[in-house]
Scaffold this motif. Structure first.
Motif, PDB file in Angstrom:
ATOM      1  N   GLU A   5      51.088  33.177  59.714  1.00  0.00           N
ATOM      2  CA  GLU A   5      50.058  32.876  58.852  1.00  0.00           C
ATOM      3  C   GLU A   5      48.732  32.784  59.724  1.00  0.00           C
ATOM      4  N   MET A   6      49.085  32.235  60.915  1.00  0.00           N
ATOM      5  CA  MET A   6      48.096  31.837  61.860  1.00  0.00           C
ATOM      6  C   MET A   6      47.321  33.220  62.286  1.00  0.00           C
ATOM      7  N   PRO A   8      46.993  36.392  61.395  1.00  0.00           N
ATOM      8  CA  PRO A   8      45.947  37.147  60.504  1.00  0.00           C
ATOM      9  C   PRO A   8      44.536  36.207  60.229  1.00  0.00           C
ATOM     10  N   GLU A   9      44.762  34.962  60.257  1.00  0.00           N
ATOM     11  CA  GLU A   9      43.693  34.064  60.187  1.00  0.00           C
ATOM     12  C   GLU A   9      42.768  34.049  61.399  1.00  0.00           C
ATOM     13  N   LEU A  10      43.326  33.841  62.609  1.00  0.00           N
ATOM     14  CA  LEU A  10      42.740  33.987  63.864  1.00  0.00           C
ATOM     15  C   LEU A  10      42.145  35.519  64.182  1.00  0.00           C
ATOM     16  N   GLU A  11      42.665  36.534  63.624  1.00  0.00           N
ATOM     17  CA  GLU A  11      42.029  38.034  63.870  1.00  0.00           C
ATOM     18  C   GLU A  11      40.861  37.975  62.776  1.00  0.00           C
ATOM     19  N   ASP A  12      40.883  37.376  61.714  1.00  0.00           N
ATOM     20  CA  ASP A  12      39.775  37.494  60.787  1.00  0.00           C
ATOM     21  C   ASP A  12      38.646  36.766  61.294  1.00  0.00           C
ATOM     22  N   MET A  13      38.833  35.451  61.914  1.00  0.00           N
ATOM     23  CA  MET A  13      37.749  34.589  62.451  1.00  0.00           C
ATOM     24  C   MET A  13      37.101  35.242  63.686  1.00  0.00           C
ATOM     25  N   PHE A  44      39.138  27.107  67.255  1.00  0.00           N
ATOM     26  CA  PHE A  44      40.058  27.310  66.191  1.00  0.00           C
ATOM     27  C   PHE A  44      41.391  26.133  66.392  1.00  0.00           C
ATOM     28  N   LYS A  48      42.470  23.071  63.617  1.00  0.00           N
ATOM     29  CA  LYS A  48      43.771  23.360  62.972  1.00  0.00           C
ATOM     30  C   LYS A  48      44.964  22.444  63.503  1.00  0.00           C
TER      31      LYS A  48
END
Length: 76
Positions: A5-6, A8-13, A44, A48
């Motif tokens: 989960e982390m 994809p969120e990091l890639e987006d950020m 991040f 988090k």
């Protein structure tokens, strides 16, 4: 938080294309992994996980797996 989960969120950020960050990817092979990306990653992680990483710790790793290992038991 699960690593799956982390990432994809990091890639987006970071503005990275999906699938850019893989555990076995060498950080030096990602052209957009620059000082701004490192600062974004540090922020991040602090947000988090309430965990403070130092730039020196990040500078010593060569793969994203090693980078995420710095988080210890904070990720599954």
């Amino acid at each position: 938080m699960k690593l799956s989960e982390m990432i994809p969120e990091l890639e987006d950020m970071l503005g990275f294309e999906a699938g850019t960050i893989k555990l076995d990817t060498k950080i030096s092979d990602v052209p957009d992994w620059d000082s701004m990306a490192i600062l974004t990653f540090i922020a991040f992680i602090e947000d988090k996980f309430d965990l403070v990483l130092e730039g020196d710790q990040i500078a010593e790793v060569t793969t994203f797996k090693e980078l995420f290992n710095l988080l210890g038991d904070k990720v599954e």
